[in-house]
Design an enzyme around this catalytic site. Structure first.
Site, PDB file in Angstrom:
ATOM      1  N   TYR A 167       0.867  -1.185   0.000  1.00 29.94           N
ATOM      2  CA  TYR A 167       0.000   0.000   0.000  1.00 29.94           C
ATOM      3  C   TYR A 167       0.900   1.229   0.000  1.00 29.94           C
ATOM      4  O   TYR A 167       1.636   1.452   0.962  1.00 29.94           O
ATOM      5  CB  TYR A 167      -0.857  -0.036   1.262  1.00 29.94           C
ATOM      6  CG  TYR A 167      -1.831   1.108   1.429  1.00 29.94           C
ATOM      7  CD1 TYR A 167      -2.763   1.414   0.439  1.00 29.94           C
ATOM      8  CD2 TYR A 167      -1.857   1.848   2.604  1.00 29.94           C
ATOM      9  CE1 TYR A 167      -3.674   2.428   0.608  1.00 29.94           C
ATOM     10  CE2 TYR A 167      -2.779   2.879   2.787  1.00 29.94           C
ATOM     11  CZ  TYR A 167      -3.684   3.167   1.774  1.00 29.94           C
ATOM     12  OH  TYR A 167      -4.588   4.172   1.957  1.00 29.94           O
ATOM     13  N   TYR A 170     -11.502  -4.874   7.466  1.00 29.58           N
ATOM     14  CA  TYR A 170     -10.189  -4.446   7.956  1.00 29.58           C
ATOM     15  C   TYR A 170     -10.306  -3.318   8.972  1.00 29.58           C
ATOM     16  O   TYR A 170      -9.829  -3.402  10.102  1.00 29.58           O
ATOM     17  CB  TYR A 170      -9.311  -3.980   6.784  1.00 29.58           C
ATOM     18  CG  TYR A 170      -8.023  -3.375   7.248  1.00 29.58           C
ATOM     19  CD1 TYR A 170      -6.929  -4.173   7.539  1.00 29.58           C
ATOM     20  CD2 TYR A 170      -7.909  -2.003   7.480  1.00 29.58           C
ATOM     21  CE1 TYR A 170      -5.755  -3.630   8.025  1.00 29.58           C
ATOM     22  CE2 TYR A 170      -6.738  -1.454   7.967  1.00 29.58           C
ATOM     23  CZ  TYR A 170      -5.664  -2.273   8.235  1.00 29.58           C
ATOM     24  OH  TYR A 170      -4.509  -1.732   8.741  1.00 29.58           O
ATOM     25  N   HIS A 171     -10.968  -2.247   8.561  1.00 26.16           N
ATOM     26  CA  HIS A 171     -11.015  -1.056   9.409  1.00 26.16           C
ATOM     27  C   HIS A 171     -11.905  -1.256  10.619  1.00 26.16           C
ATOM     28  O   HIS A 171     -11.784  -0.547  11.607  1.00 26.16           O
ATOM     29  CB  HIS A 171     -11.493   0.136   8.586  1.00 26.16           C
ATOM     30  CG  HIS A 171     -10.706   0.307   7.326  1.00 26.16           C
ATOM     31  ND1 HIS A 171     -11.027  -0.360   6.171  1.00 26.16           N
ATOM     32  CD2 HIS A 171      -9.591   1.015   7.071  1.00 26.16           C
ATOM     33  CE1 HIS A 171     -10.148  -0.049   5.238  1.00 26.16           C
ATOM     34  NE2 HIS A 171      -9.265   0.773   5.750  1.00 26.16           N
ATOM     35  N   LYS A 230     -10.241  16.625  16.950  1.00 27.40           N
ATOM     36  CA  LYS A 230      -9.527  15.967  15.856  1.00 27.40           C
ATOM     37  C   LYS A 230      -9.435  16.944  14.696  1.00 27.40           C
ATOM     38  O   LYS A 230     -10.333  17.024  13.872  1.00 27.40           O
ATOM     39  CB  LYS A 230     -10.281  14.710  15.415  1.00 27.40           C
ATOM     40  CG  LYS A 230      -9.731  13.464  16.051  1.00 27.40           C
ATOM     41  CD  LYS A 230     -10.036  12.210  15.261  1.00 27.40           C
ATOM     42  CE  LYS A 230      -9.123  12.005  14.097  1.00 27.40           C
ATOM     43  NZ  LYS A 230      -7.706  11.865  14.401  1.00 27.40           N
ATOM     44  N   ASP A 259      -7.914  13.812   8.837  1.00 25.07           N
ATOM     45  CA  ASP A 259      -7.706  12.446   9.306  1.00 25.07           C
ATOM     46  C   ASP A 259      -8.934  11.942  10.046  1.00 25.07           C
ATOM     47  O   ASP A 259      -9.423  12.585  10.963  1.00 25.07           O
ATOM     48  CB  ASP A 259      -6.472  12.429  10.218  1.00 25.07           C
ATOM     49  CG  ASP A 259      -6.384  11.152  11.028  1.00 25.07           C
ATOM     50  OD1 ASP A 259      -6.725  10.088  10.488  1.00 25.07           O
ATOM     51  OD2 ASP A 259      -5.987  11.233  12.204  1.00 25.07           O
ATOM     52  N   HIS A 281      -9.209   8.784  11.482  1.00 24.55           N
ATOM     53  CA  HIS A 281      -8.954   7.664  12.393  1.00 24.55           C
ATOM     54  C   HIS A 281      -9.188   8.139  13.819  1.00 24.55           C
ATOM     55  O   HIS A 281      -8.330   8.780  14.412  1.00 24.55           O
ATOM     56  CB  HIS A 281      -7.533   7.133  12.217  1.00 24.55           C
ATOM     57  CG  HIS A 281      -7.346   6.472  10.887  1.00 24.55           C
ATOM     58  ND1 HIS A 281      -6.993   7.180   9.768  1.00 24.55           N
ATOM     59  CD2 HIS A 281      -7.483   5.187  10.498  1.00 24.55           C
ATOM     60  CE1 HIS A 281      -6.914   6.343   8.734  1.00 24.55           C
ATOM     61  NE2 HIS A 281      -7.211   5.128   9.148  1.00 24.55           N
TER      62      HIS A 281
END
Lengths: 659, 331
Positions: free
Chosen positions: A16, A170-171, A535, A539, A541
């Site tokens: 990736y 995945y996430h 945040k 981003d 996450h």
């Protein structure tokens, strides 16, 4: 039957990657291909993923950071310069703007004289997990699902070998999902996509089998690799059941569960980072050992991801790990080595049954879209993650070098500090913006406007946006213009944060101690300590921010947390209006430099310079000392896993600032 | 000559200028339990309440069960009101953890920041130690925002105690019901249908379910309509934050209710009732009915509150509280 002489073909070996600029990323891709990599996996930067041009105010500090910036067709053409697209298999991690990046890819292929029908690859295009974990959504769930369907409807006819959607569990695991939640929520997402595609007029009933057959998954694999093996086997079974029972498909080829994997990054440690090399290899076993449930493609993270951006050498080591597994071991010479294992059978059945139940629960509440809007899935993930964090804090879950076996000699891999990670050239953003402006000035503005109007029309009349987007790509429209056209039609969305109803679980002694200190501090301050968890930037996450918010509440603070994607100005404004005692900022995209400094500057302008700011994220040492010098009170990195202790220190910070 | 002004005077002139920092500091001050700050807060509130003569800001409460879509509804409403160039102060109340005393606030980003910058102010507050109820500071915060903004909204989660508490703070109470949630029956049982002035059935995109909820409410209101002797028929409005239907109607209903309060003379009556309710509740919470008896019980209290019109509500609680404490100390 595979043998030693004729082993199975290995999975697609990918890395990736992408950063700085299309030119730099192109060089990286060519280099990786020359080293034996067999497919491409494109990482886009956050502005590209969230539909902003590189010169948009929200893009500041983010351009080229976590991936390559792609603003228009020239960027895309540069990215694939010298890479023949009719022979390449390209996976693009792109979601809210998937239809647009696919359009740019098709247009780039057409420039290479490659017809769409010859293309092979994947658009991630899974918006549900963006609301739950990754955060690069733009529009509300309903129109987003329509865009997902637009890509499916287009590719199933025009690019038959394209995977229009890669449903990501995945996430979900990165956000805290247990294997059962990972299976159930991913399957619920698949059902939401399939059901909505089935409703479409432009997808004939007979095509549903082909659509089903083109849906692929993107899984995570953690350290418990036996359980992970069983998870993959359980997903195999459930997927086939769904196909047969819900969609009446009986062609074996279409029913096959196909998935790619990136192994777990969440479990990688900043402390003793060389241990990650071993972790990554073991995690790869979980998705390759069982032939019946073997991944189709694999990406391994780099050992130093918790420290900063990996260098080419770090990525090469991950590539070599895959090559050793595929070509040196005898892994590919056998039938499924677990056939007949009652242990594997039993665990697979157990995970599968629990996941079927959870899936049923989500379907009964109205499916994945309802489960996003009512925050059920998000809350479940935040709660699971909070349990994991507590287990690491208490030592119940061992992480070698982090909460156990911590004594050791210094690692020679990191002794040269800053040199053990990649530093993105700060000039990348400026140069990208210059290129973008030059591009805008030379294109035919009338043609762009006409193409965008056509795009708006196709949005309104419900046709797939992909053909209109391809036209806009050729005409020279930019990523920001494309997304703005859609924003006007669909509006923007903010997903629930999921933190508010998470229970704190059992209380440890250390939590009690900090609670007492917070109560004392409340007396001293005259009111309960109030913290703003912010945040900034693009981003999405949000694990760190969510867990900090929950923990701060658990130790007795009043917590303002408004979710992801705030500008520094909005954070300053919120801090002032909410009357907080301290600000905690979480940034994982590497853009902490610009964003934190902007927040500090904004506070000064509001006369709030005495308001302390603490920062958490993947922050290299040198950056940390620069931030401290600029006035940041405390800096936390992934090695600070004990959240209770962080809270204890924040109490100190507040007491000192308001003393 | 430089005239040194007290911090309270500085805050007051800041509030007059609608300075957001001053608003924030004033909200911090009225939440502050330290003796010196309490005294300053009382002074500030006294002077504010004196200024708040004929009616001032429109005070609106929004309540309803969790998940009824209050935040998105408020967001849409705020947008409509901003188009009319009216300024808005919002207090959003969330529950406190009974275990730790902490609270998770916010998650109201649906009220966009661009709106906040231009005349919308949002402060989130914890309900503190009262189950479902409101902290004392909430009442004081409403007084502060009312001095600065055209409209003040208080959004609270939950059902029961909070409705009663909010009703004392506001001129108009909006109740948000979610179709199909079985709310209506619950509220009829709880007697809550008597309080709200405006009913909203949110998420009208639920179609038939929403219509049914609306009809249930109208039927329920019919049963509880003795209060309509007051002359206000509480409307039931179908809204959808998603396509913004019903939002204009809701904004109009708020103005209509305010108009009715003024022409009917109900506004001062309500505010007086709210004031008495708040004072009584604050005293009983601290000293119990037993304590209240020491200043002559409920009837005496009512007379005292009516007399002391020059005192702010908060001063009144403070003074009467001291009186009770003194009485309790006597052998």
């Amino acid at each position: 039957m595979p043998t030693a002489d004729q082993p199975d073909r290995p999975w697609l070996i990918r890395t990736y990657s992408g950063h700085s600029s299309a030119r730099a990323s192109n060089a990286l891709y060519r280099d990786n291909l020359s080293k034996g990599q067999t497919g491409l996996s494109v990482a886009f930067d956050l502005p590209t993923q969230t539909g902003y041009d590189s010169d948009h105010p929200l893009a500041r500090g983010e351009v080229g950071k976590v991936g390559v910036p792609i603003c228009h067709i020239d960027d895309m053409t540069t990215l694939f310069d010298g890479i023949p697209l009719d022979r390449m298999n390209t996976s693009m991690t792109i979601n809210a703007t998937a239809a647009w990046l696919l359009a740019l890819y098709v247009a780039t292929a057409e420039r290479q004289d490659v017809a769409p029908g010859q293309l092979q690859g994947t658009t991630q295009n899974d918006i549900i997990k963006e609301y739950l974990s990754r955060g690069t959504y733009i529009f509300p769930p309903e129109p987003s699902m329509r865009l997902t369907g637009d890509v499916v409807a287009y590719t199933v006819e025009e690019i038959p070998r394209w995977n229009p959607i890669n449903i990501c569990s995945y996430h979900l695991q990165e956000a805290g999902a247990t294997p059962v939640q990972e299976i159930a929520f991913a399957m619920a997402t698949a059902v939401a996509v399939l059901d909505s595609v089935r409703e479409r007029d432009d997808v004939p009933d007979e095509a549903i089998g082909r659509v089903f057959g083109r849906i692929s998954f993107f899984l995570n694999a953690g350290m418990r690799f036996i359980e992970e093996t069983c998870k993959c086997r359980a997903m195999n079974a459930i997927w086939e059941e769904l196909g047969r029972e819900r969609y009446a498909i009986d062609e074996a080829k279409m029913l096959r569960f196909r998935y790619g994997v990136q192994v777990n990054s969440l479990g990688l440690s900043e402390a003793q980072p060389e241990n990650n090399i071993v972790r990554i290899a073991l995690e790869a076993l979980g998705v390759t050992l069982s032939k019946e449930a073997r991944t189709r493609s694999l990406q391994l993270p780099a050992w130093n991801e918790a420290l900063g951006l990996p260098r080419p050498w770090d990525q090469q080591l991950s590539l070599r790990t895959q090559q050793i597994l595929a070509h040196e071991t005898d892994l590919l010479e056998h039938e499924d080595i677990f056939d007949g294992s009652h242990v594997i059978e039993a665990l697979t059945r157990e995970l599968g049954d629990a996941a079927r139940q959870e899936l049923q629960k989500v379907l009964e509440m109205g499916g994945a879209v309802a489960g996003v809007e009512n925050a059920y899935m998000k809350e479940a993930l935040v709660a699971s993650h909070a349990r994991r964090v507590r287990a690491i804090e208490s030592g119940e879950l061992t992480v070698v070098g982090v909460n156990r076996f911590r004594e050791g000699v210094a690692s020679p891999l990191t002794e040269r500090g800053q040199e053990s990670i990649l530093k993105v050239d700060d000039s990348a953003e400026r140069e990208q913006v210059e290129r973008l402006r030059a591009f805008r000035s030379k294109r035919n503005a009338a043609e762009v406007q006409a193409a965008l109007r056509h795009l708006a029309e196709s949005l309104a009349n419900g046709a797939s946006v992909v053909p209109a987007s391809i036209r806009a790509a050729h005409a020279g429209a930019t990523t920001g213009e494309w997304a703005d056209t859609l924003r006007k039609q669909f509006g923007q969305y903010r997903a629930p944060t999921g933190v508010s109803r998470v229970s704190s679980g059992t209380t440890s002694e250390s939590v009690e101690t900090v609670r007492k200190r917070v109560d004392d501090l409340a007396e001293k301050l005259g009111r309960r300590p109030k913290i703003l968890v912010g945040k900034p930037g693009l981003d999405g996450h949000s694990n760190g921010a969510e867990q900090i918010a929950v923990k701060a509440r658990d130790v007795g603070m009043e917590v303002v947390y408004d979710g992801i994607r705030l500008t520094p100005g909005e954070i300053v404004q919120s801090a002032r209006d909410e009357g907080v005692h301290v600000i905690g900022l979480s940034i994982l995209s590497g853009s902490h430099g610009v964003l934190v400094i902007d927040v500090l500057e904004g506070l000064r302008q509001e006369g709030l310079q005495s308001l302390p700011v603490v920062v958490g994220g993947i922050i290299p040492e040198q950056d940390a000392s620069e931030l401290s010098a600029a006035g940041v009170a405390r800096i936390y990195t992934p090695k600070d896993f004990n959240l209770t202790q962080i809270m204890d220190e924040i109490v100190d910070v507040v007491a000192r600032a308001h003393g | 000559m430089v005239r040194s002004r007290s911090p309270v005077s500085r805050l007051l002139s800041g509030l007059s200028a609608a300075d957001r920092s001053a608003v924030s500091q004033a909200l911090n001050l009225v939440d502050d339990q330290r003796p010196k700050e309490r005294a300053a807060a009382l002074e500030l509130l006294d002077r504010l309440e004196q200024r708040d003569d004929a009616g001032g800001a429109v005070r609106v409460g929004i309540t309803g069960a969790p998940g009824a879509g209050k935040s998105s509804l408020l967001n849409a409403l705020v947008e409509t009101l901003r188009e009319q160039e009216r300024t808005i102060g919002i207090i959003a109340v969330d529950p406190s953890s009974q275990q730790s005393g902490g609270a998770l606030l916010g998650d109201r980003m649906r009220i966009g920041f661009s709106a906040r910058e231009s005349g919308v102010f949002l402060r989130s507050m914890a309900a503190r130690d009262r189950l479902g109820g409101l902290a004392d500071a909430t009442y004081a915060s409403v007084a502060i925002l009312s001095a600065v903004f055209d409209l003040v909204f208080i959004e609270t989660v939950g059902v029961g105690q909070s409705e009663c508490d909010v009703a004392r703070l506001v001129d108009s109470l909006i109740f948000v019901a979610q179709p199909g949630a079985g709310d209506t029956l619950q509220f009829m049982k709880a007697g809550i249908l008597e309080l709200p002035d405006i009913f909203v059935v949110n998420k009208a995109d639920f179609g038939a379910t929403a219509e049914r909820a609306r009809n249930e409410l109208i039927a329920g209101l019919g049963m509880a309509s003795e209060r309509d002797g007051e002359g206000w028929q509480a409307p039931v409005i179908l809204t959808s934050a998603r396509d913004e239907s019903g939002i204009k109607e809701l904004a109009e209903a708020i103005d209509a209710h305010r108009g009715w309060l003024e022409t009917s003379g109900e506004l001062p009556v309500r505010r007086a009732r709210g004031r008495l309710g708040f004072v009584r509740d604050a005293l009983v919470r601290r000293y119990g009915e037993y304590g209240l008896d020491h200043i002559g019980g409920g009837a005496a209290l009512e007379a005292r509150v009516a007399e002391a019109s020059e005192y702010s509500t908060f001063r009144l609680v403070h003074e009467l509280g001291s009186e009770i404490e003194e009485a309790l100390r006597r052998p």
